[in-house]
Design an enzyme around this catalytic site. Structure first.
Site, short mmCIF file in Angstrom:
data_model
loop_
_atom_site.label_atom_id
_atom_site.label_comp_id
_atom_site.label_asym_id
_atom_site.label_seq_id
_atom_site.Cartn_x
_atom_site.Cartn_y
_atom_site.Cartn_z
N CYS A 23 -105.30 24.70 -4.44
CA CYS A 23 -106.06 24.55 -3.21
C CYS A 23 -107.56 24.35 -3.43
O CYS A 23 -108.19 23.54 -2.77
CB CYS A 23 -105.80 25.73 -2.30
N VAL A 76 -98.07 21.63 8.70
CA VAL A 76 -96.94 21.58 9.63
C VAL A 76 -96.04 22.83 9.51
O VAL A 76 -95.50 23.31 10.51
CB VAL A 76 -96.12 20.27 9.44
N CYS A 112 -102.54 34.05 -5.99
CA CYS A 112 -103.06 33.95 -4.63
C CYS A 112 -102.09 34.61 -3.65
O CYS A 112 -102.51 35.33 -2.74
CB CYS A 112 -103.30 32.49 -4.25
N1 LIG Z 1 -106.10 28.68 4.78
C1 LIG Z 1 -105.03 29.37 5.18
N2 LIG Z 1 -105.13 30.25 6.20
C2 LIG Z 1 -104.06 30.96 6.63
N3 LIG Z 1 -102.84 30.85 6.10
C3 LIG Z 1 -102.67 29.99 5.07
C4 LIG Z 1 -103.74 29.21 4.55
N4 LIG Z 1 -103.27 28.45 3.53
C5 LIG Z 1 -101.96 28.76 3.42
N5 LIG Z 1 -101.58 29.68 4.34
C6 LIG Z 1 -100.22 30.24 4.58
O1 LIG Z 1 -99.43 30.12 3.40
C7 LIG Z 1 -98.32 29.26 3.63
C8 LIG Z 1 -98.00 28.42 2.42
O2 LIG Z 1 -99.13 27.73 2.04
P1 LIG Z 1 -99.09 26.38 1.20
O3 LIG Z 1 -100.50 26.10 0.80
O4 LIG Z 1 -98.02 26.48 0.20
O5 LIG Z 1 -98.79 25.34 2.35
P2 LIG Z 1 -97.56 24.49 2.80
O6 LIG Z 1 -96.28 24.92 2.18
O7 LIG Z 1 -97.99 23.07 2.69
O8 LIG Z 1 -97.52 24.97 4.33
P3 LIG Z 1 -98.31 24.37 5.55
O9 LIG Z 1 -97.54 23.11 5.93
O10 LIG Z 1 -98.25 25.43 6.60
O11 LIG Z 1 -99.71 24.08 5.07
C9 LIG Z 1 -98.72 28.42 4.85
O12 LIG Z 1 -97.60 27.95 5.54
C10 LIG Z 1 -99.53 29.42 5.65
O13 LIG Z 1 -98.71 30.27 6.41
#
Ligand SMILES: Nc1ncnc2c1ncn2[C@@H]1O[C@H](COP(=O)(O)OP(=O)(O)OP(=O)(O)O)[C@@H](O)[C@H]1O
Length: 372
Positions: free
Chosen positions: A199, A17, A103
């Site tokens: 992840c 989200v 990462c």
């Molecule tokens: N597989 C992916 N591909 C592209 N961008 C990613 C990916 N995983 C993470 N990101 C980027 O890094 C940010 C932070 O990742 P995180 O895994 O902390 O997710 P989050 O805080 O739960 O955010 P989101 O709700 O967008 O998943 C994400 O909002 C996105 O912009």
């Protein structure tokens, strides 16, 4: 300031989200926006743990809804070489690493950023809860506005030059507002659960995962007096301050208090444990790091009064940062519980995240004689 109408931004779309709303906000602000979904892990064991397929489908659904192109890229080789191998080496050395920090430095704000620029983007954006502030000669990293979501801890090793090319649209918002925006615009990810854990491990059991890559070396569990009271399956499965999973109990002359991991003796392959989660061995007064990653080179002399966090979601801890022959020492005003080598200490001056380093060693608070 850049002019949005002439700025091409590629948003990292995770299928969550936060990145969905980030893309939407940038579009509303008039930027030229495209998305990029990256795959960092090749799942080859046929298990269901990796949610990459569903995440990609969710990212695509959001892009379709808001009318945005989605690119895909595979950085699995870079992730393996620059994040995962280091992660394994740290575990092998008895430390507890944080791969998300690496990462961000090596993948999201390096491989991903470089790739986005090669596609013709001027900037990237992510859904991280942080803010940036531009000064004349530098870009600063600030905590996210939502104190419950602030992710600056994970971004402290990203340098000013990379931050200058990055936008963080949700860093100015609180999480409930982000979900409300997603609901309002009918985004498929509005109610999606926040991702948890590392992840590439997903929901699977951590020990089972690690066993596939590192040989486990069983050894004795000892008390602080050196009495052997059990066997561990491998030091890598244990973290300082951790309670569960020790399999000790029902010992003669011992109280019912639960047992905690106090230390790891790597040379002897011994896990040292004690009773009570306030055991004096669990508390440290200072820690050492050999290397600091600064967002900007510090422009103040040391020693310096600052605040620090030794883990994500910890409140700010007042401290003094000192220079040593080997690196840096962070001396805390209050005793710190379970300072864990391999994890990172991150330094703050108010809302500004200055940088941080990997914890090498911790100094005991006051062993045996005084309670912290
Ligand atoms: N597989 C992916 N591909 C592209 N961008 C990613 C990916 N995983 C993470 N990101 C980027 O890094 C940010 C932070 O990742 P995180 O895994 O902390 O997710 P989050 O805080 O739960 O955010 P989101 O709700 O967008 O998943 C994400 O909002 C996105 O912009």
């Amino acid at each position: 300031m850049h002019d949005p109408a002439h700025t091409r931004v590629i948003v990292g779309m995770s299928g969550g989200v936060d990145s969905s709303v980030s893309a939407l906000l940038l579009l509303q602000q008039g930027y030229q926006v495209e998305g990029l979904f990256m795959k960092n892990w090749e799942e080859d064991d046929g298990t269901e743990y990796c949610t990459a397929k569903e995440d990609l489908a969710d990212a695509q659904a959001v892009c379709d809804r808001i009318g945005m192109r989605l690119h895909t890229a595979n950085f699995a080789a870079e992730y393996w070489d620059n994040v995962f191998e280091h992660f394994l080496a740290e575990y092998k050395a008895g430390r507890t690493p944080n791969p998300d920090i690496l990462c961000n430095r090596e993948i999201k704000f390096k491989a991903f950023l470089d790739y986005a620029l090669s596609l013709g983007a001027d900037m990237i954006a992510t859904g991280h809860y942080v803010r940036r502030r531009d000064a004349e000669d530098r870009t600063e990293l600030l905590k996210g506005l939502d104190p419950n979501k602030d992710q600056s801890y994970f971004l402290h090793a990203v340098a000013s030059e990379q931050l200058a090319k990055s936008l963080f649209p949700v860093g100015e918002l609180e999480k409930p507002a982000v979900r409300a925006i997603a609901e309002l615009h009918g985004l498929a990810t509005a109610r999606k659960k926040d991702s948890t854990g590392i992840c590439f491990i997903g929901e699977r059991r951590f020990g089972d995962f690690l066993k596939q890559y590192l040989p486990a070396r069983p050894g004795p569990i000892e008390t602080t007096e050196g009495k052997v009271i059990g066997q561990h399956h491998g030091l890598m499965y244990h973290t300082i301050g951790q309670r569960q999973g020790l399999g000790i109990g029902g010992m003669k002359n011992a109280t019912e208090d639960p047992w905690y991991v106090l230390a790891k003796d790597l040379t002897r392959n011994v896990l040292i444990v004690g009773q009570g989660n306030q055991h004096p061995w669990l508390f440290s007064r200072a820690l050492h790091t050999s290397e600091m990653f600064w967002v900007n080179p510090p422009d103040f002399p040391l020693p310096r009064r600052l605040a620090a966090k030794v883990r994500y979601r910890q409140g700010d801890q007042t401290c003094t940062l000192e220079k040593t022959d080997q690196g840096f020492r962070v001396l805390f005003d209050e005793p710190q519980r379970a300072v864990t080598p391999g994890q990172s200490v991150v330094l703050y001056d108010g809302d500004v995240c200055l940088g941080g380093g990997v914890i090498e060693t911790a100094e005991p608070w006051k062993r045996e004689d005084e309670q912290p």
